[in-house]
Motif scaffolding. Structure first.
Motif, PDB file in Angstrom:
ATOM      1  N   CYS A  25       0.820  -1.216   0.000  1.00 59.93           N
ATOM      2  CA  CYS A  25       0.000   0.000   0.000  1.00 59.93           C
ATOM      3  C   CYS A  25       0.853   1.266   0.000  1.00 59.93           C
ATOM      4  CB  CYS A  25      -0.949   0.000   1.194  1.00 59.93           C
ATOM      5  SG  CYS A  25      -2.314  -1.178   1.006  1.00 59.93           S
ATOM      6  N   LEU A  26       1.964   1.252   0.713  1.00 65.65           N
ATOM      7  CA  LEU A  26       2.858   2.412   0.713  1.00 65.65           C
ATOM      8  C   LEU A  26       3.414   2.659  -0.691  1.00 65.65           C
ATOM      9  CD1 LEU A  26       4.823   1.823   4.057  1.00 65.65           C
ATOM     10  CD2 LEU A  26       3.334   3.790   3.562  1.00 65.65           C
ATOM     11  N   VAL A  27       3.825   1.586  -1.351  1.00 68.98           N
ATOM     12  CA  VAL A  27       4.383   1.728  -2.709  1.00 68.98           C
ATOM     13  C   VAL A  27       3.308   2.194  -3.686  1.00 68.98           C
ATOM     14  CG1 VAL A  27       5.461   0.514  -4.630  1.00 68.98           C
ATOM     15  CG2 VAL A  27       6.153  -0.020  -2.306  1.00 68.98           C
ATOM     16  N   ARG A  28       2.123   1.594  -3.583  1.00 68.04           N
ATOM     17  CA  ARG A  28       1.036   1.983  -4.475  1.00 68.04           C
ATOM     18  C   ARG A  28       0.635   3.439  -4.249  1.00 68.04           C
ATOM     19  NH1 ARG A  28      -1.764  -2.646  -6.835  1.00 68.04           N
ATOM     20  NH2 ARG A  28      -3.262  -1.147  -7.601  1.00 68.04           N
ATOM     21  N   ARG A  29       0.590   3.824  -3.003  1.00 68.45           N
ATOM     22  CA  ARG A  29       0.230   5.208  -2.677  1.00 68.45           C
ATOM     23  C   ARG A  29       1.253   6.184  -3.277  1.00 68.45           C
ATOM     24  NH1 ARG A  29      -3.683   8.272  -2.101  1.00 68.45           N
ATOM     25  NH2 ARG A  29      -4.663   7.311  -0.274  1.00 68.45           N
ATOM     26  N   PHE A  30       2.516   5.859  -3.116  1.00 64.28           N
ATOM     27  CA  PHE A  30       3.568   6.768  -3.586  1.00 64.28           C
ATOM     28  C   PHE A  30       3.656   6.788  -5.113  1.00 64.28           C
ATOM     29  CE2 PHE A  30       8.106   7.539  -4.702  1.00 64.28           C
ATOM     30  CZ  PHE A  30       8.118   8.885  -4.379  1.00 64.28           C
ATOM     31  N   THR A  31       3.631   5.621  -5.753  1.00 62.73           N
ATOM     32  CA  THR A  31       3.871   5.577  -7.192  1.00 62.73           C
ATOM     33  C   THR A  31       2.607   5.850  -8.015  1.00 62.73           C
ATOM     34  OG1 THR A  31       3.528   3.171  -7.269  1.00 62.73           O
ATOM     35  CG2 THR A  31       5.793   3.952  -6.975  1.00 62.73           C
ATOM     36  N   GLN A  32       1.437   5.532  -7.445  1.00 63.07           N
ATOM     37  CA  GLN A  32       0.201   5.660  -8.239  1.00 63.07           C
ATOM     38  C   GLN A  32      -0.860   6.541  -7.584  1.00 63.07           C
ATOM     39  OE1 GLN A  32      -0.662   1.439  -8.455  1.00 63.07           O
ATOM     40  NE2 GLN A  32       0.361   1.268 -10.438  1.00 63.07           N
ATOM     41  N   TYR A 149      13.508   7.323  11.566  1.00 62.45           N
ATOM     42  CA  TYR A 149      12.180   6.841  11.938  1.00 62.45           C
ATOM     43  C   TYR A 149      11.104   7.776  11.422  1.00 62.45           C
ATOM     44  CZ  TYR A 149       8.225   5.028  14.501  1.00 62.45           C
ATOM     45  OH  TYR A 149       6.998   4.491  14.809  1.00 62.45           O
ATOM     46  N   LEU A 150      10.024   7.192  10.920  1.00 61.21           N
ATOM     47  CA  LEU A 150       8.901   7.978  10.416  1.00 61.21           C
ATOM     48  C   LEU A 150       7.625   7.169  10.606  1.00 61.21           C
ATOM     49  CD1 LEU A 150       8.770  10.769   8.965  1.00 61.21           C
ATOM     50  CD2 LEU A 150       8.656   9.511   6.804  1.00 61.21           C
ATOM     51  N   GLU A 151       6.519   7.865  10.905  1.00 62.82           N
ATOM     52  CA  GLU A 151       5.229   7.184  10.977  1.00 62.82           C
ATOM     53  C   GLU A 151       4.368   7.639   9.806  1.00 62.82           C
ATOM     54  OE1 GLU A 151       3.581   7.518  14.968  1.00 62.82           O
ATOM     55  OE2 GLU A 151       5.003   5.968  15.637  1.00 62.82           O
ATOM     56  N   THR A 152       3.666   6.691   9.220  1.00 58.51           N
ATOM     57  CA  THR A 152       2.937   6.955   7.974  1.00 58.51           C
ATOM     58  C   THR A 152       1.519   6.392   8.021  1.00 58.51           C
ATOM     59  OG1 THR A 152       3.691   4.855   7.019  1.00 58.51           O
ATOM     60  CG2 THR A 152       5.034   6.800   6.544  1.00 58.51           C
ATOM     61  N   SER A 153       0.718   6.873   7.076  1.00 57.93           N
ATOM     62  CA  SER A 153      -0.533   6.199   6.754  1.00 57.93           C
ATOM     63  C   SER A 153      -0.631   6.113   5.241  1.00 57.93           C
ATOM     64  CB  SER A 153      -1.743   6.972   7.304  1.00 57.93           C
ATOM     65  OG  SER A 153      -2.930   6.452   6.727  1.00 57.93           O
ATOM     66  N   ALA A 154      -0.556   4.895   4.728  1.00 55.45           N
ATOM     67  CA  ALA A 154      -0.744   4.708   3.286  1.00 55.45           C
ATOM     68  C   ALA A 154      -2.187   5.053   2.935  1.00 55.45           C
ATOM     69  CB  ALA A 154      -0.429   3.266   2.892  1.00 55.45           C
ATOM     70  N   LYS A 155      -3.082   4.785   3.868  1.00 52.10           N
ATOM     71  CA  LYS A 155      -4.506   5.034   3.618  1.00 52.10           C
ATOM     72  C   LYS A 155      -4.801   6.522   3.482  1.00 52.10           C
ATOM     73  CE  LYS A 155      -9.111   3.972   5.298  1.00 52.10           C
ATOM     74  NZ  LYS A 155      -9.924   3.399   6.385  1.00 52.10           N
ATOM     75  N   SER A 157      -2.565   8.878   3.112  1.00 51.60           N
ATOM     76  CA  SER A 157      -1.452   9.518   2.407  1.00 51.60           C
ATOM     77  C   SER A 157      -0.642  10.427   3.339  1.00 51.60           C
ATOM     78  CB  SER A 157      -1.981  10.334   1.214  1.00 51.60           C
ATOM     79  OG  SER A 157      -0.924  10.594   0.316  1.00 51.60           O
ATOM     80  N   ASP A 158      -0.531  10.021   4.562  1.00 48.71           N
ATOM     81  CA  ASP A 158       0.171  10.798   5.572  1.00 48.71           C
ATOM     82  C   ASP A 158       1.653  10.405   5.598  1.00 48.71           C
ATOM     83  OD1 ASP A 158       0.475  12.591   7.595  1.00 48.71           O
ATOM     84  OD2 ASP A 158      -0.895  11.601   8.991  1.00 48.71           O
ATOM     85  N   ASN A 159       2.530  11.370   5.304  1.00 50.43           N
ATOM     86  CA  ASN A 159       3.990  11.162   5.359  1.00 50.43           C
ATOM     87  C   ASN A 159       4.549  10.192   4.307  1.00 50.43           C
ATOM     88  OD1 ASN A 159       4.911  12.949   7.235  1.00 50.43           O
ATOM     89  ND2 ASN A 159       4.947  11.512   8.945  1.00 50.43           N
ATOM     90  N   VAL A 160       3.739   9.775   3.353  1.00 47.53           N
ATOM     91  CA  VAL A 160       4.219   8.799   2.373  1.00 47.53           C
ATOM     92  C   VAL A 160       5.200   9.448   1.383  1.00 47.53           C
ATOM     93  CG1 VAL A 160       3.584   7.154   0.569  1.00 47.53           C
ATOM     94  CG2 VAL A 160       2.143   7.391   2.604  1.00 47.53           C
ATOM     95  N   GLU A 161       4.775  10.611   0.857  1.00 45.32           N
ATOM     96  CA  GLU A 161       5.664  11.373  -0.025  1.00 45.32           C
ATOM     97  C   GLU A 161       6.961  11.725   0.728  1.00 45.32           C
ATOM     98  OE1 GLU A 161       5.248  13.717  -3.893  1.00 45.32           O
ATOM     99  OE2 GLU A 161       4.225  12.027  -2.996  1.00 45.32           O
ATOM    100  N   LYS A 162       6.784  12.180   1.970  1.00 44.22           N
ATOM    101  CA  LYS A 162       7.934  12.579   2.797  1.00 44.22           C
ATOM    102  C   LYS A 162       8.899  11.407   2.988  1.00 44.22           C
ATOM    103  CE  LYS A 162       9.078  14.278   7.451  1.00 44.22           C
ATOM    104  NZ  LYS A 162      10.258  15.070   7.045  1.00 44.22           N
ATOM    105  N   LEU A 163       8.366  10.227   3.200  1.00 41.69           N
ATOM    106  CA  LEU A 163       9.197   9.039   3.390  1.00 41.69           C
ATOM    107  C   LEU A 163      10.177   8.858   2.224  1.00 41.69           C
ATOM    108  CD1 LEU A 163      10.004   6.198   4.404  1.00 41.69           C
ATOM    109  CD2 LEU A 163       7.859   5.343   3.417  1.00 41.69           C
ATOM    110  N   PHE A 164       9.655   8.875   1.016  1.00 38.20           N
ATOM    111  CA  PHE A 164      10.507   8.613  -0.139  1.00 38.20           C
ATOM    112  C   PHE A 164      11.406   9.816  -0.469  1.00 38.20           C
ATOM    113  CE2 PHE A 164       7.257   5.355  -0.492  1.00 38.20           C
ATOM    114  CZ  PHE A 164       8.010   4.255  -0.870  1.00 38.20           C
ATOM    115  N   LEU A 165      10.889  11.019  -0.267  1.00 36.81           N
ATOM    116  CA  LEU A 165      11.709  12.209  -0.546  1.00 36.81           C
ATOM    117  C   LEU A 165      12.839  12.354   0.473  1.00 36.81           C
ATOM    118  CD1 LEU A 165       9.045  14.842  -1.691  1.00 36.81           C
ATOM    119  CD2 LEU A 165      10.533  13.409  -3.094  1.00 36.81           C
TER     120      LEU A 165
END
Ligand code: GDP
Ligand code: MG
Length: 175
Positions: A25-32, A149-155, A157-165
């Motif tokens: 879900c994290l990958v799908r959220r970020f890439t798509q 360390y980072l906390e995210t929500s793929a659902k 979209s919380d911090n997902v972009e930030k994670l990869f950037l």
């Protein structure tokens, strides 16, 4: 003939962690930009590509998801090889996924190259009322292991972009 590359850096990022923590879900959220409901455990591809631009620097990210192969240890070595960064994911609502982290760290030590950048991610923060792992505990664990360390929500979209950037920034700095 010299091929013109459309990027300045290429990094391989690999997601690991227990099944069900939200890696796909994290990958799908970020890439798509998607959070697909009721999707199966596998996505049927080995990796996804996304190019991001950071302060004018084009960074191509090759993101490898385990595609439901968490249990098949035989793929491990080839999977970790040449990873520039690892996203070690657990589920903040699942104590068991946190307790398995030392096992994943042993695997990293065994198979990943020693330059690898590792970030610990606590996913599913939209389920705050079901939290089983306190943020401070996870932060201390990450710090002790020299992980970000980072906390995210793929659902959400919380911090997902930030994670990869953030990861891309660290990788550029260390390149
Ligand atoms: P994987 O096995 O680590 O790849 O996990 P998946 O990405 O397949 O997700 C496992 C389950 O957790 C699925 O039912 C997802 O819908 C759910 N899930 C993943 N990320 C989140 C999130 O951020 N919040 C919530 N509430 N559920 C999530
Ligand atoms: Mg998956």
């Amino acid at each position: 003939i010299v091929a013109m590359e459309d990027y300045d850096y290429l990094f391989k990022i690999v997601l690991i962690g227990n099944a069900g923590v939200g890696k796909t879900c994290l990958v799908r959220r970020f890439t798509q930009g998607l959070f697909p409901p009721g999707q199966g455990a596998t996505i049927g591809v080995d990796f996804m590509i996304k190019t991001v631009e950071i302060k004018g620097v084009k960074v191509k990210l090759q993101i490898w998801d385990t595609a439901g192969q968490e249990r098949f240890r035989s793929i491990t070595q080839s999977y970790y090889r040449s990873a520039n960064a690892l996203i070690l994911t657990y589920d903040i609502t699942c104590e068991d996924s946190f307790r398995c982290l030392p096992e994943w760290l042993r695997e990293i030590e065994q198979y990943a190259n020693n330059q690898v950048v590792t970030i610990l991610v606590g996913n599913k923060i939209d389920l705050a009322e079901k939290r089983e792992v306190h943020r401070q505990r996870a932060e201390e664990f990450a710090q002790a292991q020299s992980m970000l360390y980072l906390e995210t929500s793929a659902k959400e979209s919380d911090n997902v972009e930030k994670l990869f950037l953030d990861l891309a920034c660290v990788l550029i700095r260390e390149a």
